[in-house]
Scaffold this active site. Structure first.
Site, PDB file in Angstrom:
ATOM      1  N   HIS A 265       0.831  -1.199   0.000  1.00 52.15           N
ATOM      2  CA  HIS A 265       0.000   0.000   0.000  1.00 52.15           C
ATOM      3  C   HIS A 265       0.870   1.256   0.000  1.00 52.15           C
ATOM      4  O   HIS A 265       0.643   2.193  -0.783  1.00 52.15           O
ATOM      5  CB  HIS A 265      -0.910  -0.009   1.235  1.00 52.15           C
ATOM      6  CG  HIS A 265      -1.678   1.266   1.432  1.00 52.15           C
ATOM      7  ND1 HIS A 265      -2.980   1.423   1.015  1.00 52.15           N
ATOM      8  CD2 HIS A 265      -1.327   2.447   2.003  1.00 52.15           C
ATOM      9  CE1 HIS A 265      -3.397   2.641   1.320  1.00 52.15           C
ATOM     10  NE2 HIS A 265      -2.403   3.290   1.916  1.00 52.15           N
ATOM     11  N   GLU A 266       1.867   1.286   0.877  1.00 48.14           N
ATOM     12  CA  GLU A 266       2.738   2.462   0.969  1.00 48.14           C
ATOM     13  C   GLU A 266       3.591   2.628  -0.287  1.00 48.14           C
ATOM     14  O   GLU A 266       3.808   3.749  -0.760  1.00 48.14           O
ATOM     15  CB  GLU A 266       3.624   2.365   2.214  1.00 48.14           C
ATOM     16  CG  GLU A 266       2.860   2.293   3.534  1.00 48.14           C
ATOM     17  CD  GLU A 266       1.892   3.450   3.729  1.00 48.14           C
ATOM     18  OE1 GLU A 266       2.186   4.576   3.262  1.00 48.14           O
ATOM     19  OE2 GLU A 266       0.813   3.243   4.320  1.00 48.14           O
TER      20      GLU A 266
ATOM     21  N   HIS B 293       1.725   4.411  -3.070  1.00 50.36           N
ATOM     22  CA  HIS B 293       1.707   5.870  -2.980  1.00 50.36           C
ATOM     23  C   HIS B 293       2.917   6.464  -3.710  1.00 50.36           C
ATOM     24  O   HIS B 293       2.802   7.475  -4.409  1.00 50.36           O
ATOM     25  CB  HIS B 293       1.742   6.317  -1.520  1.00 50.36           C
ATOM     26  CG  HIS B 293       0.421   6.246  -0.817  1.00 50.36           C
ATOM     27  ND1 HIS B 293      -0.720   6.853  -1.301  1.00 50.36           N
ATOM     28  CD2 HIS B 293       0.062   5.665   0.360  1.00 50.36           C
ATOM     29  CE1 HIS B 293      -1.726   6.633  -0.457  1.00 50.36           C
ATOM     30  NE2 HIS B 293      -1.284   5.912   0.541  1.00 50.36           N
TER      31      HIS B 293
ATOM     32  N   GLU C 264      -5.924   7.091  -1.541  1.00 47.91           N
ATOM     33  CA  GLU C 264      -5.917   5.938  -0.641  1.00 47.91           C
ATOM     34  C   GLU C 264      -6.527   4.719  -1.329  1.00 47.91           C
ATOM     35  O   GLU C 264      -6.026   3.596  -1.194  1.00 47.91           O
ATOM     36  CB  GLU C 264      -6.694   6.257   0.642  1.00 47.91           C
ATOM     37  CG  GLU C 264      -6.029   7.285   1.547  1.00 47.91           C
ATOM     38  CD  GLU C 264      -4.651   6.861   2.014  1.00 47.91           C
ATOM     39  OE1 GLU C 264      -4.326   5.651   1.948  1.00 47.91           O
ATOM     40  OE2 GLU C 264      -3.882   7.734   2.423  1.00 47.91           O
TER      41      GLU C 264
END
Length: 280
Positions: free
Chosen positions: A142-143, A146, A200
């Site tokens: 997930h990070e 980004h 997100e």
């Protein structure tokens, strides 16, 4: 005359918005791509991120909290490396980024990946949530998403556009002064600007595809957000301050599972064959 200035500023702002729209990634199986407002260069943002990351590691090192948990550090680096190997699907140039992976010993339930591939995972998120390798892959993926989508660069660009819209004089003078000002504080902005719900959602889905391609069960992504929600208000994770964990988010992840499960099954089968060869 004032009306002419206003119209001219509006026209210039519109031109900037149109000229700065592009997508930083290919879509992958989940079509994780959309047009983004990008008014500042990747190099400027990455330099700011590198400065911020160095400072964060320096603070952790001074507190004797940098990579002090050998077991956690090994797990995080192994998982991160497997995920990094898959980023070429979304953007081949990211394979050549100067990726860094570190674990900070702290009770804080947090993790991040700064622009350019600067990863940090806090031990608190692993211990508090009792993360499995699959769940840890979901967090790191997930990070990383980004960073791949350059959400920090997009946020800074949005700030530039807002400042230009609010300042007619600035719009008439040109973008460069505002751009330089924000570029100069990029090291602070990459840590302080919150990501939008759209960003997100993108990170959720792209991260789930990354983990699936790396051989981690994407169903674990749903478990992570359920675990975070179950921590309760008294110990709300830092991640949840900008990462709302609600039913719609979990539903979205569920809806994307059919797209990524075949990727996971293929990767798991391939890794199973590889493991069998090593035993011979």
């Amino acid at each position: 005359m004032k009306r002419i200035f206003v119209l001219l500023a509006a026209l210039m702002a519109g031109t900037l918005l149109l000229s700065g729209c592009q997508s930083t990634t290919a879509g992958g199986a989940t079509n994780s791509s959309r047009s983004q407002l990008l008014l500042i260069s990747s190099d400027e943002v990455n330099q700011g991120a590198a400065t911020a990351y160095k400072k964060e590691l320096g603070r952790a090192r001074s507190a004797k909290a940098l990579n002090t948990n050998t077991a956690y550090t090994k797990r995080v680096k192994n998982i991160s490396n497997k995920l990094i190997a898959q980023v070429g699907v979304f953007r081949p140039d990211a394979l050549k980024w100067k990726w860094e992976v570190n674990v900070i010993n702290s009770k804080e339930v947090n993790a991040y990946c700064m622009p350019g591939g600067k990863i940090a995972v806090y031990s608190g998120i692993i211990s508090s949530l009792n993360l499995t390798d699959d769940e840890l892959a979901a967090v790191i993926g997930h990070e990383m998403a980004h960073a791949l989508r350059e959400h920090s660069r997009e946020q800074i660009s949005q700030q530039i556009a807002t400042d230009q819209a609010l300042s007619i004089a600035g719009a008439l003078a040109g973008l460069s002064s505002t751009q330089q000002s924000l570029a100069g504080t990029a090291s602070q902005l990459v840590l302080t600007l919150p990501f939008s719900r759209t960003m997100e959602a993108e990170a959720d889905v792209m991260g789930m595809e990354l983990m699936a391609r790396a051989g981690y069960n994407p169903e674990a992504a749903v478990n992570v957000w359920k675990k975070m929600a179950n921590l309760g208000d008294s110990s709300t994770p830092e991640l949840l301050s900008t990462h709302p964990s609600d039913s719609s988010r979990i539903d979205r992840l569920h809806s994307e599972l059919p797209k990524v499960m075949p990727l996971y099954q293929t990767a798991a089968k391939r890794q199973g064959k590889s493991a069998a060869k090593k035993k011979r």
